[in-house]
Motif scaffolding. Sequence first.
Motif, short mmCIF file in Angstrom:
data_model
loop_
_atom_site.label_atom_id
_atom_site.label_comp_id
_atom_site.label_asym_id
_atom_site.label_seq_id
_atom_site.Cartn_x
_atom_site.Cartn_y
_atom_site.Cartn_z
N LEU A 8 0.84 -1.20 0.00
CA LEU A 8 0.00 0.00 0.00
C LEU A 8 0.87 1.25 0.00
O LEU A 8 1.79 1.38 0.81
N THR B 64 -2.24 6.56 0.13
CA THR B 64 -3.48 5.82 0.36
C THR B 64 -3.60 5.41 1.82
O THR B 64 -4.67 5.46 2.42
N LEU C 157 -6.87 6.29 4.18
CA LEU C 157 -7.80 5.28 4.67
C LEU C 157 -8.43 5.64 6.01
O LEU C 157 -9.61 5.35 6.25
N ASP D 261 -14.94 5.99 -6.81
CA ASP D 261 -13.50 5.95 -6.56
C ASP D 261 -12.85 6.26 -7.90
O ASP D 261 -12.82 5.44 -8.81
N CYS E 74 -9.16 4.30 -9.40
CA CYS E 74 -9.34 3.37 -8.29
C CYS E 74 -8.14 2.46 -8.03
O CYS E 74 -8.04 1.88 -6.95
N LEU F 49 -9.53 1.92 -1.78
CA LEU F 49 -10.33 3.00 -1.19
C LEU F 49 -11.81 2.66 -1.26
O LEU F 49 -12.55 2.82 -0.27
N ASN G 274 -7.22 9.58 -5.23
CA ASN G 274 -5.79 9.73 -5.00
C ASN G 274 -5.19 10.00 -6.37
O ASN G 274 -4.82 9.08 -7.08
#
Length: 374
Positions: free
Chosen positions: A215, A219, A223, A237, A240, A245, A306
């Motif tokens: 990860l 991100t 979270l 998202d 994605c 997410l 993101n």
Amino acid sequence: MPILDTPFARLELQRQPARRDDPLLAFDAADEYLLRHLHAQGLPAETRVLVLNDAFGALACSLASHARVTSSGDSHLGRLALSDNLQRNGLAAEAVAFVPASAVAEGPFEQVLIRVPKTLALLEEQLIRLHGQLAPGAQVIAAAMLKHLPRAAGDLLERYVGPVQASLAEKKARLLFATPEPKPAPRSPYPTRYRLDRPPVELLNHANVFCREGLDIGTRAFLSHLPGNLGSARVADLGCGNGVLAIACALANPEARLTLVDESYMAVQSATENWRAALGERPVEIRAADGLAGQAERSLEAVLCNPPFHQQQVVGDFLAWRMFQQARAALVPDGALWIVGNRHLGYHVKLKKLFSWVEQVGATPKFVILKAIR
């Protein structure tokens, strides 16, 4: 409009997403070098040609009238550019077959032309999938600008195809010629997997997924600040990736209705498999798309994002800005865009130009999490 003029064709070519007065070209010296070489050696009619990672269709469009061309890549924007540039130059849409990188392009192919991608894991997976798809006597040629050509690219060609010979450099571009030789069927190391504690899920990642081995820290920061109490809200998202997410949001909001979009076919493939593993048959829409360009206006209550900071090897915030614009159009009044970004990118300044209210809802030493209200 920029012109690509080679012995095969004289073409007007445009990048995707299209930008007014775009200073960047849809082709480079590596494309020109490769096409000159092909013409000099001769390309028999009806030759089956596979083109990999042809960012905006420069190679496929050039060869469309001279060979049976299949193009394969992981970019939906690249696919849109190919379609647009074929039409722009009076070429039939069916002149080039397109195969997403999430699928196998079926041969046999006499010529394989490869633009070396930014992610070498993608190149490795593509070379593994070439096994059994090459015709006898096939040629495999990779091309890149010198600044984007790591030694490891040649090593991968040698491992999965055969001995490699490099050309002289021309206009800061180079070609790599791989001679196919018999090899045992390779075993792909992809997809990779890693496990999270919060939420407690295992995530699968195909070869071209961002931060495939674990990860990413942006991100991870995001979270713990995802929106809760969304009820039955419609949530997207945007960009994605592997879907983490959206999956975390769905687990925290059992009635929310999720849409996941990404321009990477391998990201969509990964997100689809991860959603099913984590949430079973819970309804969801997951699609490869040009962001939220196809989303109905005022159809979402929340967007999670993101944003990327590069397109292939080009670094910049133009994709993020476009995603912010798309999110605003897709949100209902008082709907919210939630993003994470590096502090130094100054996204709060850009968001204030589009949204009525922007606030910081979380931060780490490197990242900020922002909420922008339409």
